[in-house]
Design a protein around this motif. Structure first.
Motif, PDB file in Angstrom:
ATOM      1  N   LEU A 186      66.054  90.535  84.089  1.00 27.53           N
ATOM      2  CA  LEU A 186      65.415  89.449  83.347  1.00 27.53           C
ATOM      3  C   LEU A 186      66.324  88.968  82.218  1.00 27.53           C
ATOM      4  CD1 LEU A 186      61.740  90.766  83.210  1.00 27.53           C
ATOM      5  CD2 LEU A 186      62.597  88.803  84.534  1.00 27.53           C
ATOM      6  N   ASP A 187      66.992  89.898  81.547  1.00 27.39           N
ATOM      7  CA  ASP A 187      67.962  89.523  80.508  1.00 27.39           C
ATOM      8  C   ASP A 187      69.107  88.713  81.110  1.00 27.39           C
ATOM      9  OD1 ASP A 187      66.444  90.841  78.608  1.00 27.39           O
ATOM     10  OD2 ASP A 187      67.745  92.607  78.514  1.00 27.39           O
ATOM     11  N   GLY A 188      69.546  89.094  82.313  1.00 30.69           N
ATOM     12  CA  GLY A 188      70.614  88.370  82.985  1.00 30.69           C
ATOM     13  C   GLY A 188      70.227  86.936  83.301  1.00 30.69           C
ATOM     14  N   ILE A 189      68.982  86.736  83.711  1.00 29.22           N
ATOM     15  CA  ILE A 189      68.482  85.393  84.007  1.00 29.22           C
ATOM     16  C   ILE A 189      68.465  84.546  82.730  1.00 29.22           C
ATOM     17  CG2 ILE A 189      66.421  84.079  84.710  1.00 29.22           C
ATOM     18  CD1 ILE A 189      67.921  85.425  87.038  1.00 29.22           C
ATOM     19  N   LYS A 190      67.975  85.126  81.644  1.00 21.92           N
ATOM     20  CA  LYS A 190      67.916  84.387  80.370  1.00 21.92           C
ATOM     21  C   LYS A 190      69.314  84.017  79.897  1.00 21.92           C
ATOM     22  CE  LYS A 190      63.720  86.701  78.940  1.00 21.92           C
ATOM     23  NZ  LYS A 190      63.226  87.869  78.222  1.00 21.92           N
ATOM     24  N   ALA A 191      70.266  84.923  80.050  1.00 21.99           N
ATOM     25  CA  ALA A 191      71.622  84.710  79.541  1.00 21.99           C
ATOM     26  C   ALA A 191      72.361  83.599  80.277  1.00 21.99           C
ATOM     27  CB  ALA A 191      72.414  86.017  79.627  1.00 21.99           C
ATOM     28  N   ARG A 192      72.004  83.323  81.525  1.00 23.40           N
ATOM     29  CA  ARG A 192      72.751  82.327  82.292  1.00 23.40           C
ATOM     30  C   ARG A 192      72.180  80.917  82.195  1.00 23.40           C
ATOM     31  NH1 ARG A 192      71.404  84.635  88.306  1.00 23.40           N
ATOM     32  NH2 ARG A 192      69.526  83.427  88.718  1.00 23.40           N
ATOM     33  N   ARG A 193      71.030  80.760  81.598  1.00 29.21           N
ATOM     34  CA  ARG A 193      70.429  79.428  81.467  1.00 29.21           C
ATOM     35  C   ARG A 193      71.317  78.518  80.634  1.00 29.21           C
ATOM     36  NH1 ARG A 193      64.668  81.568  80.020  1.00 29.21           N
ATOM     37  NH2 ARG A 193      63.990  82.259  82.054  1.00 29.21           N
ATOM     38  N   GLY A 194      71.447  77.292  81.085  1.00 29.83           N
ATOM     39  CA  GLY A 194      72.221  76.308  80.350  1.00 29.83           C
ATOM     40  C   GLY A 194      73.720  76.400  80.573  1.00 29.83           C
ATOM     41  N   PRO A 236      74.999  75.299  92.596  1.00 30.37           N
ATOM     42  CA  PRO A 236      75.368  73.878  92.564  1.00 30.37           C
ATOM     43  C   PRO A 236      74.659  73.071  91.478  1.00 30.37           C
ATOM     44  CG  PRO A 236      73.878  74.275  94.379  1.00 30.37           C
ATOM     45  CD  PRO A 236      74.153  75.622  93.736  1.00 30.37           C
ATOM     46  N   TRP A 237      73.930  73.701  90.561  1.00 29.38           N
ATOM     47  CA  TRP A 237      73.288  73.007  89.450  1.00 29.38           C
ATOM     48  C   TRP A 237      73.287  73.911  88.228  1.00 29.38           C
ATOM     49  CZ3 TRP A 237      69.975  74.657  93.528  1.00 29.38           C
ATOM     50  CH2 TRP A 237      69.113  75.698  93.188  1.00 29.38           C
ATOM     51  N   VAL A 238      72.961  73.318  87.081  1.00 19.94           N
ATOM     52  CA  VAL A 238      72.846  74.062  85.830  1.00 19.94           C
ATOM     53  C   VAL A 238      71.365  74.186  85.499  1.00 19.94           C
ATOM     54  CG1 VAL A 238      73.381  74.069  83.355  1.00 19.94           C
ATOM     55  CG2 VAL A 238      75.069  73.212  84.993  1.00 19.94           C
ATOM     56  N   GLU A 239      70.927  75.413  85.250  1.00 15.95           N
ATOM     57  CA  GLU A 239      69.540  75.625  84.843  1.00 15.95           C
ATOM     58  C   GLU A 239      69.421  75.269  83.368  1.00 15.95           C
ATOM     59  OE1 GLU A 239      68.026  79.570  86.080  1.00 15.95           O
ATOM     60  OE2 GLU A 239      69.811  79.632  87.344  1.00 15.95           O
ATOM     61  N   ALA A 240      68.431  74.446  83.024  1.00 13.00           N
ATOM     62  CA  ALA A 240      68.219  74.055  81.629  1.00 13.00           C
ATOM     63  C   ALA A 240      67.877  75.288  80.798  1.00 13.00           C
ATOM     64  CB  ALA A 240      67.103  73.026  81.545  1.00 13.00           C
ATOM     65  N   GLU A 241      68.305  75.283  79.544  1.00 12.32           N
ATOM     66  CA  GLU A 241      68.066  76.438  78.671  1.00 12.32           C
ATOM     67  C   GLU A 241      66.588  76.744  78.503  1.00 12.32           C
ATOM     68  OE1 GLU A 241      70.358  77.225  75.168  1.00 12.32           O
ATOM     69  OE2 GLU A 241      71.858  75.758  75.807  1.00 12.32           O
ATOM     70  N   ASP A 242      65.754  75.701  78.491  1.00 14.21           N
ATOM     71  CA  ASP A 242      64.318  75.915  78.289  1.00 14.21           C
ATOM     72  C   ASP A 242      63.550  76.025  79.608  1.00 14.21           C
ATOM     73  OD1 ASP A 242      64.628  73.301  79.081  1.00 14.21           O
ATOM     74  OD2 ASP A 242      63.268  72.472  77.576  1.00 14.21           O
ATOM     75  N   GLU A 243      64.278  76.040  80.710  1.00 18.19           N
ATOM     76  CA  GLU A 243      63.656  76.077  82.031  1.00 18.19           C
ATOM     77  C   GLU A 243      63.257  77.517  82.388  1.00 18.19           C
ATOM     78  OE1 GLU A 243      65.044  75.015  86.589  1.00 18.19           O
ATOM     79  OE2 GLU A 243      66.204  74.293  84.898  1.00 18.19           O
ATOM     80  N   GLU A 244      62.013  77.688  82.783  1.00 23.19           N
ATOM     81  CA  GLU A 244      61.579  79.007  83.236  1.00 23.19           C
ATOM     82  C   GLU A 244      60.754  78.832  84.495  1.00 23.19           C
ATOM     83  OE1 GLU A 244      59.034  82.796  81.681  1.00 23.19           O
ATOM     84  OE2 GLU A 244      60.709  82.081  80.485  1.00 23.19           O
ATOM     85  N   ASP A 245      61.274  79.359  85.576  1.00 21.88           N
ATOM     86  CA  ASP A 245      60.618  79.302  86.873  1.00 21.88           C
ATOM     87  C   ASP A 245      59.744  80.540  86.986  1.00 21.88           C
ATOM     88  OD1 ASP A 245      59.954  79.501  89.567  1.00 21.88           O
ATOM     89  OD2 ASP A 245      61.903  78.772  90.261  1.00 21.88           O
ATOM     90  N   THR A 246      58.444  80.370  86.760  1.00 23.31           N
ATOM     91  CA  THR A 246      57.545  81.529  86.727  1.00 23.31           C
ATOM     92  C   THR A 246      57.489  82.262  88.070  1.00 23.31           C
ATOM     93  OG1 THR A 246      55.662  80.055  87.119  1.00 23.31           O
ATOM     94  CG2 THR A 246      56.110  80.671  84.831  1.00 23.31           C
ATOM     95  N   GLU A 247      57.579  81.532  89.162  1.00 25.26           N
ATOM     96  CA  GLU A 247      57.573  82.172  90.485  1.00 25.26           C
ATOM     97  C   GLU A 247      58.818  83.055  90.659  1.00 25.26           C
ATOM     98  OE1 GLU A 247      57.803  80.657  95.077  1.00 25.26           O
ATOM     99  OE2 GLU A 247      56.580  79.475  93.695  1.00 25.26           O
ATOM    100  N   PHE A 248      59.950  82.565  90.192  1.00 26.70           N
ATOM    101  CA  PHE A 248      61.210  83.315  90.260  1.00 26.70           C
ATOM    102  C   PHE A 248      61.142  84.555  89.371  1.00 26.70           C
ATOM    103  CE2 PHE A 248      65.917  83.464  89.114  1.00 26.70           C
ATOM    104  CZ  PHE A 248      66.306  84.019  90.325  1.00 26.70           C
ATOM    105  N   ILE A 249      60.575  84.410  88.177  1.00 26.99           N
ATOM    106  CA  ILE A 249      60.426  85.552  87.258  1.00 26.99           C
ATOM    107  C   ILE A 249      59.532  86.612  87.898  1.00 26.99           C
ATOM    108  CG2 ILE A 249      59.550  86.286  84.986  1.00 26.99           C
ATOM    109  CD1 ILE A 249      62.191  84.626  84.884  1.00 26.99           C
ATOM    110  N   GLU A 250      58.457  86.196  88.550  1.00 26.47           N
ATOM    111  CA  GLU A 250      57.565  87.147  89.235  1.00 26.47           C
ATOM    112  C   GLU A 250      58.302  87.860  90.375  1.00 26.47           C
ATOM    113  OE1 GLU A 250      54.466  88.437  88.542  1.00 26.47           O
ATOM    114  OE2 GLU A 250      54.969  87.405  86.675  1.00 26.47           O
TER     115      GLU A 250
END
Length: 164
Positions: free
Chosen positions: A93-101, A108-122
């Protein structure tokens, strides 16, 4: 160690580890996410994905990073080495947060810093109970391969330091 797969929960650092392994060994690196996703976050047709994967597997040497359960056994059959980043959920989970933005060579895309995909987190939160058992069974089935299971980033970093 010429045909290597790097697997683990999303956020474990498969792509980062794979890039470092590539930098050390010079073995060509392929990211499953780049084979599977379009820049607009749609997926490619299954036959396109499988063709891309088959071409990568057909080369003399490779590092392939990514899970994709539907092709994991195919990659295990073809590889000589499997590296499983078997990390705690919090690390992932820390790894996911660290790579945003951040721009990433493996997506092939950049995840927005404030973007949180709840299904992916689950998915990540449930990985160890839902997905990990199948991975462990496949690793048992292909125990003739060189298999490395790292329980934390320090173990993976030590492995890379030892092959430098």
């Amino acid at each position: 160690m010429k045909k290597i797969i790097v697997i683990g929960c999303p956020g474990s650092g498969k792509s980062t580890f794979s890039r470092e392994l590539h930098n050390i060994t010079g073995i060509p690196l392929f990211h499953l996410d780049m084979m599977y996703w379009n820049a607009d976050r749609t997926i490619v047709e299954r036959d396109v994905f499988m063709d891309r994967l088959s071409k990568a597997i057909g080369t003399k040497e490779w590092i392939i990073d990514g899970n994709y359960a539907s092709t994991m056994e195919l990659r295990l059959q073809a590889c000589d080495t499997c590296i499983f980043l078997d990390y705690p959920v919090e690390t992932c989970l820390d790894g996911i947060k660290a790579r945003r933005g951040k721009t990433r060579a493996d997506m092939p895309w950049v995840e927005a810093e404030d973007e949180e995909d709840t299904e992916f987190i689950e998915f990540i939160k449930n990985y160890n109970s839902v997905n990990r058992p199948a991975v462990i069974e496949l690793l048992k089935k292909y125990s003739d391969k060189n298999i490395f299971v790292f329980k934390g980033r320090n173990e993976a970093e030590e492995f890379l330091a030892n092959i430098r």
